[in-house]
Design an enzyme around this catalytic site. Sequence first.
Site, mmCIF file in Angstrom:
data_model
loop_
_atom_site.group_PDB
_atom_site.id
_atom_site.type_symbol
_atom_site.label_atom_id
_atom_site.label_comp_id
_atom_site.label_asym_id
_atom_site.label_seq_id
_atom_site.Cartn_x
_atom_site.Cartn_y
_atom_site.Cartn_z
ATOM 1 C CG HIS A 176 -2.047 -0.988 1.110
ATOM 2 N ND1 HIS A 176 -2.619 -1.601 2.193
ATOM 3 C CD2 HIS A 176 -2.685 -1.468 0.005
ATOM 4 C CE1 HIS A 176 -3.588 -2.409 1.760
ATOM 5 N NE2 HIS A 176 -3.645 -2.355 0.443
ATOM 6 C CD GLU A 179 -0.679 0.842 4.360
ATOM 7 O OE1 GLU A 179 -1.918 0.774 4.242
ATOM 8 O OE2 GLU A 179 0.058 -0.165 4.348
ATOM 9 C CG ASN A 245 -2.748 -6.867 1.156
ATOM 10 O OD1 ASN A 245 -2.110 -7.870 0.847
ATOM 11 N ND2 ASN A 245 -3.117 -6.608 2.408
ATOM 12 C CG HIS A 298 -0.178 -3.487 5.452
ATOM 13 N ND1 HIS A 298 -0.937 -3.117 4.369
ATOM 14 C CD2 HIS A 298 0.272 -4.739 5.186
ATOM 15 C CE1 HIS A 298 -0.951 -4.101 3.490
ATOM 16 N NE2 HIS A 298 -0.231 -5.100 3.955
ATOM 17 C CE1 TYR A 300 -3.952 5.887 9.656
ATOM 18 C CE2 TYR A 300 -4.863 5.201 11.754
ATOM 19 C CZ TYR A 300 -4.936 5.968 10.613
ATOM 20 O OH TYR A 300 -6.001 6.818 10.436
ATOM 21 C CD GLU A 373 -2.753 -2.529 8.931
ATOM 22 O OE1 GLU A 373 -2.275 -1.388 8.827
ATOM 23 O OE2 GLU A 373 -3.403 -3.087 8.027
#
Length: 414
Positions: A176, A179, A245, A298, A300, A373
């Site tokens: 992603h 991020e 993803n 990743h 968050y 995350e």
Amino acid sequence: MLTLCLLALISFSAAEKFSYNGYKVYEVTPKTLAEADLLVNFEDDLNFDFWSEVRTLDTAVDVMVAPIAQESFEDALKSENIEYATLIEDVDEKIQEEDLRQGRSATVETGEVTFTEYMRHNEILAYIDQLAQDYSNIATTEVIGKSFEGRDLTVIRISNGGADNKSIIFIEAAIHAREWIAPPVALYIINQLVENPSYANMYEDIEWVIFPVVNPDGYEYTHTDVRLWRKTRTPATICYGVDANRNFDFQWMVTGASNWQCSETYAGRSAFSEVETQAVRNFFDSHRGRIKLFIDLHSYGNLLMYPWGYTSDPPEDVEELQSLGDKVNDAIHTVRGTNYTVGTARSILYATSGGSRDYAKAFGGIDLSYTIELPAGGDAGFNPDASEIVPVVTEIWEGIKVFYEHVLEKYVNN
Ligand SMILES: [Zn+2]
């Protein structure tokens, strides 16, 4: 003269970044399934952008809403009595503040790494290529594909040679694009393994393969054009990009993914439509049986998640995955009290499918598969202040050591 002026105007506006003027971020806390469903319904709406994934009940979800949709959104929340607050009043202001605060003070010397600024893709590649030159006995880089726009998809492999069938730990970041805190974590792991001699034992029996930027086209686009871009940059008929993803071929498009090309969670016109996800799949295939641990970085939310994302049925080895996750969290926690929520992805989030973590376990032959995350930057969402990079990467490194010990005990010393 007129032509010159026009040209100047055009090139000026082309250099302008997308403005989030008036965009707000709401923190919405669904308390019932009906409330959560109502929220999920906004996911395909172009005026909405979910910064954090929709979680299970009673956990706040951060949603950015375009000015045009704010009034009706607030009305909908109010009429259903859904709890919400404004997290960021004006996203554009926030981004500008942060650009000022973390504006690049100096360019990184080619081949060097920094953990006080966010690096560009070419700088990241220059660093790992330099390592491969300087530490050629333990580090090699390998281009495992080209991005849609032709950038190198480069991994670094760290091992002191020896047996050519060593167990592999595979770590990837920035599937992603927005991020930004993920690549520095990957880089710090590389940096400690290669440049800190006290960790030389960690690549004796294990080979590390680290893929610091899976989606470089999107990543660069977040630096040059649209700060909050998430997807790849392949064009469709109306919109650009696929959520890489959601593009892996396990339970593809089954749940928590969209077939609408403009959605942030667009799964692609077919599974593995993206060259970036193909590269990961091909690497899994060509190292089948050797990859023992997969980590997808990743942000968050401070979450440490293992399969499955698409179903609430736990995997067979749920106990091992949970207890390892708990130990990793304990190690991270010791550094400065940071806490991660550990569990199956489906127990923590709304259902998702077609992600790399579930694919790695189902079809990649990798039992230990996790999504991390990473933390947000206070109320800054995807823009953690650059001064937060060092605290985040150093605490995660403690967790990585626990992952490593487990792989060593389970697959090497046994
Ligand atoms: Zn992500």
